[in-house]
Design a protein around this motif. Structure first.
Motif, PDB file in Angstrom:
ATOM      1  N   UNK A  41       0.078  -7.436  -2.468  1.00 25.42           N
ATOM      2  CA  UNK A  41       0.382  -9.201  -1.968  1.00 25.42           C
ATOM      3  C   UNK A  41       1.164  -8.820  -3.856  1.00 25.42           C
ATOM      4  N   UNK A  42       1.531  -8.623  -4.080  1.00 23.14           N
ATOM      5  CA  UNK A  42       2.065  -8.571  -5.632  1.00 23.14           C
ATOM      6  C   UNK A  42       3.734  -8.655  -5.471  1.00 23.14           C
ATOM      7  N   UNK A  43       4.170  -7.505  -3.891  1.00 28.25           N
ATOM      8  CA  UNK A  43       5.286  -6.822  -3.311  1.00 28.25           C
ATOM      9  C   UNK A  43       5.694  -7.495  -2.196  1.00 28.25           C
ATOM     10  N   UNK A  44       5.766  -8.762  -1.427  1.00 25.53           N
ATOM     11  CA  UNK A  44       5.975  -9.050  -0.123  1.00 25.53           C
ATOM     12  C   UNK A  44       7.079  -7.811   0.843  1.00 25.53           C
ATOM     13  N   UNK A  45       7.294  -7.968   0.728  1.00 19.46           N
ATOM     14  CA  UNK A  45       9.082  -7.034   0.902  1.00 19.46           C
ATOM     15  C   UNK A  45       8.258  -5.842   1.700  1.00 19.46           C
ATOM     16  N   UNK A  46       6.820  -5.349   0.701  1.00 21.93           N
ATOM     17  CA  UNK A  46       6.559  -3.208   0.699  1.00 21.93           C
ATOM     18  C   UNK A  46       5.475  -4.100   1.419  1.00 21.93           C
ATOM     19  N   UNK A  47       4.527  -4.636   1.968  1.00 21.04           N
ATOM     20  CA  UNK A  47       3.129  -5.686   2.755  1.00 21.04           C
ATOM     21  C   UNK A  47       4.644  -5.672   4.131  1.00 21.04           C
ATOM     22  N   UNK A  48       5.453  -5.799   4.702  1.00 22.35           N
ATOM     23  CA  UNK A  48       6.350  -6.012   5.690  1.00 22.35           C
ATOM     24  C   UNK A  48       6.392  -4.417   5.901  1.00 22.35           C
ATOM     25  N   UNK A  49       6.706  -3.441   5.536  1.00 21.33           N
ATOM     26  CA  UNK A  49       7.516  -2.206   5.695  1.00 21.33           C
ATOM     27  C   UNK A  49       6.170  -1.829   5.928  1.00 21.33           C
ATOM     28  N   UNK A  50       4.934  -1.610   4.839  1.00 20.75           N
ATOM     29  CA  UNK A  50       3.598  -1.025   5.687  1.00 20.75           C
ATOM     30  C   UNK A  50       3.089  -1.744   7.080  1.00 20.75           C
ATOM     31  N   UNK A  51       3.203  -2.421   7.249  1.00 13.36           N
ATOM     32  CA  UNK A  51       2.967  -3.218   8.381  1.00 13.36           C
ATOM     33  C   UNK A  51       3.988  -2.560   9.224  1.00 13.36           C
ATOM     34  N   UNK A  52       4.675  -2.261   9.136  1.00 17.65           N
ATOM     35  CA  UNK A  52       6.171  -1.528  10.415  1.00 17.65           C
ATOM     36  C   UNK A  52       6.252  -0.425  10.710  1.00 17.65           C
ATOM     37  N   UNK A  53       6.054   0.507   9.183  1.00 16.65           N
ATOM     38  CA  UNK A  53       6.308   1.623   8.819  1.00 16.65           C
ATOM     39  C   UNK A  53       5.280   3.350   8.599  1.00 16.65           C
ATOM     40  N   UNK A  54       4.985   4.102   9.052  1.00 12.34           N
ATOM     41  CA  UNK A  54       3.738   4.644   9.394  1.00 12.34           C
ATOM     42  C   UNK A  54       3.489   5.845   8.083  1.00 12.34           C
ATOM     43  N   UNK A  55       5.688   6.293   7.688  1.00 13.31           N
ATOM     44  CA  UNK A  55       6.107   6.821   6.378  1.00 13.31           C
ATOM     45  C   UNK A  55       5.661   5.755   5.749  1.00 13.31           C
ATOM     46  N   UNK A  56       6.530   4.703   5.111  1.00 10.56           N
ATOM     47  CA  UNK A  56       6.225   3.627   4.235  1.00 10.56           C
ATOM     48  C   UNK A  56       4.101   3.097   3.460  1.00 10.56           C
ATOM     49  N   UNK A  57       3.792   3.324   4.994  1.00 14.00           N
ATOM     50  CA  UNK A  57       2.410   3.314   5.064  1.00 14.00           C
ATOM     51  C   UNK A  57       1.542   4.514   3.650  1.00 14.00           C
ATOM     52  N   UNK A  58       1.767   5.263   4.700  1.00 16.98           N
ATOM     53  CA  UNK A  58       1.470   6.943   3.990  1.00 16.98           C
ATOM     54  C   UNK A  58       1.880   7.044   2.270  1.00 16.98           C
ATOM     55  N   UNK A  59       3.324   7.430   2.263  1.00 21.48           N
ATOM     56  CA  UNK A  59       3.325   6.845   1.072  1.00 21.48           C
ATOM     57  C   UNK A  59       2.701   6.342  -0.598  1.00 21.48           C
ATOM     58  N   UNK A  60       2.492   4.965   0.772  1.00 25.49           N
ATOM     59  CA  UNK A  60       1.662   3.908  -0.138  1.00 25.49           C
ATOM     60  C   UNK A  60       0.555   3.722  -0.523  1.00 25.49           C
ATOM     61  N   UNK A  61      -0.875   4.495   0.266  1.00 29.10           N
ATOM     62  CA  UNK A  61      -1.925   5.058  -0.172  1.00 29.10           C
ATOM     63  C   UNK A  61      -2.260   6.946  -1.098  1.00 29.10           C
ATOM     64  N   UNK A  62      -0.378   7.492  -0.726  1.00 33.33           N
ATOM     65  CA  UNK A  62      -0.458   7.887  -1.973  1.00 33.33           C
ATOM     66  C   UNK A  62      -0.375   7.257  -3.600  1.00 33.33           C
ATOM     67  N   UNK A  63       0.715   6.079  -3.082  1.00 33.51           N
ATOM     68  CA  UNK A  63       0.924   5.947  -4.687  1.00 33.51           C
ATOM     69  C   UNK A  63      -0.543   4.869  -5.112  1.00 33.51           C
ATOM     70  N   UNK A  64      -1.192   4.411  -3.969  1.00 37.20           N
ATOM     71  CA  UNK A  64      -1.964   3.561  -5.181  1.00 37.20           C
ATOM     72  C   UNK A  64      -3.483   4.514  -5.307  1.00 37.20           C
ATOM     73  N   UNK A  65      -3.489   6.133  -4.999  1.00 39.75           N
ATOM     74  CA  UNK A  65      -4.186   6.881  -5.748  1.00 39.75           C
ATOM     75  C   UNK A  65      -3.705   7.299  -6.813  1.00 39.75           C
TER      76      UNK A  65
END
Length: 400
Positions: A257-281
């Motif tokens: 939520x601190x990165x609105x552009x990333x929210x849009x990317x996660x919603x639209x790009x499965x590869x970004x969503x997967x990378x986001x999960x790993x970075x959260x972990x």
């Protein structure tokens, strides 16, 4: 601060809720530090390379022998699981689970995860705003997935939640108070009885769930596992997979939520969503620490841990080791190396990791596709635990 002082501070409420500045101080002292003033631990390890070495070296022992006949219920249940037993029992149990808990089974769950996510998002929309993300989504999704995986009737899931929490409190860093032990014993007794009845039912009327698969593997002689061991492993699997996924989903929300552009990317790009999960972990890992025992005098990270000494292995510190990750405090989904150690390494690597990853990878894009303007409605409240790190509550507004 000395390593002993850092260890003591981590056991305070403030230290549990904000451990990362303490981890940074620990890194400044070295990858492994002896803790001579600690009544419990001989050393604490926070450097990535040292943590990885400890987790992969079988001489740093996890678990112990089979439980004594007169062991209390929580000790008996945990000691009957692969995560709390030494070799050869650990490998024997793990092989039985691998025969039934296959990648194919997890892959077959993905449509169900997507379906459950969409149903919960519909429900969330009907609740209006503000709403507690943890209670109304973060908890319900992994609970529903475990219901499908294990064949637990959905109406029973609320019954599980308080009992899972009692076991988590018992397992937390410094959590063995008499009150927590008593609560965990009651929870272990009740859940063990529940699983015993479920196993008996699956023997007479098997289904497509994991318990049915495990019973069939055992009864066919393909898996060397007693019913008590099956119960202990089911208890640990439910707790670990369930709580880990709640925390993964919750821990992802603030940095996104601190990165609105990333929210849009996660919603639209499965590869970004997967990378986001790993970075959260990596950045705010759901599992923060484990314990190992030196079976002999062992050198790691420039120090010698004496035989019999317990090592507090801080996964969360390893994931923010500046010797491994440039600018480790920065949340960066484009980071070239996101190979975190949240799920462990070596023989005890988390058996439910692939399921937790799948839930995060599938749920987060759907969440932000449905609610692109989702925002915090107030400060989220960190849970009191440290071993498994997450949020107790997280008020959100769903937006337009």
């Amino acid at each position: 601060m000395t390593a002993d002082e850092i260890l003591a501070e981590l056991q305070t409420d403030a230290g549990r809720r904000a451990p990362y500045p303490l981890y940074a101080r620990l890194h400044a002292l070295g990858p492994v530090n002896l803790t001579p003033e600690s009544p419990a631990y001989a050393a604490v390890a926070g450097g990535y390379a040292a943590v990885d070495q400890i987790l992969r070296d079988p001489r740093f022992v996890k678990g112990g022998p089979p439980p004594a006949r007169d062991a209390d219920p929580i000790t008996k249940a945990l000691s009957n699981s692969m995560m709390f037993r030494t070799e050869p029992d650990h490998g024997r149990m793990r092989r039985a689970f691998h025969a039934a808990f296959t990648p194919r089974r997890v892959a077959a769950l993905e449509p169900e995860i997507a379906k459950l996510t969409d149903q919960l998002l519909d429900r969330l929309a009907g609740l209006g705003s503000p709403v507690d993300f943890i209670a109304e989504f973060g908890y319900l999704l992994p609970a529903g997935v475990m219901s499908v995986l294990l064949g637990i009737p959905a109406p029973d899931l609320d019954w599980f939640r308080t009992r899972v929490q009692r076991v988590e409190d018992y397992l937390d860093f410094g959590g063995r108070t008499p009150e927590k032990v008593a609560a965990a014993n009651n929870a272990a007794t009740e859940m063990s009885e529940y699983y015993a009845s479920l196993i008996a039912a699956r023997r007479t009327k098997p289904g497509d769930d994991l318990i049915s698969g495990l019973v069939q593997v055992i009864d066919a002689g393909e898996g060397d596992l007693t019913d008590d061991e099956l119960i202990g492993n089911l208890l640990v699997l439910f707790n670990a997979s369930f709580v880990t996924t709640i925390n993964l989903l919750g821990n992802a929300i603030p940095p996104l939520l601190e990165r609105p552009s990333l929210v849009k990317a996660v919603a639209s790009d499965p590869a970004v969503a997967e990378a986001c999960v790993e970075e959260v972990l990596r950045w705010d890992g759901t599992a923060q620490l484990v314990v190992r025992t030196a079976s002999e005098d062992l050198s790691v990270g420039g120090v010698t841990v004496p035989e019999g000494g317990l090592v507090l292995v801080i996964l969360g510190a390893a994931n923010r080791d500046p010797a491994r990750f440039p600018d480790p405090e920065v949340f960066d989904v484009d980071r070239a190396d996101k190979r975190h150690i949240t799920f462990g390494a070596g023989a005890y690597f988390c058996i439910g990791a692939v399921l937790a990853r799948a839930e995060g990878r599938l749920a987060l894009p759907r969440l932000f596709q449905r609610f692109p303007d989702l925002a915090l409605a107030g400060p989220p409240v960190q849970s009191a635990g440290l071993a498994l790190r997450g949020y107790a509550t997280m008020p959100i507004v769903l937006g337009n």
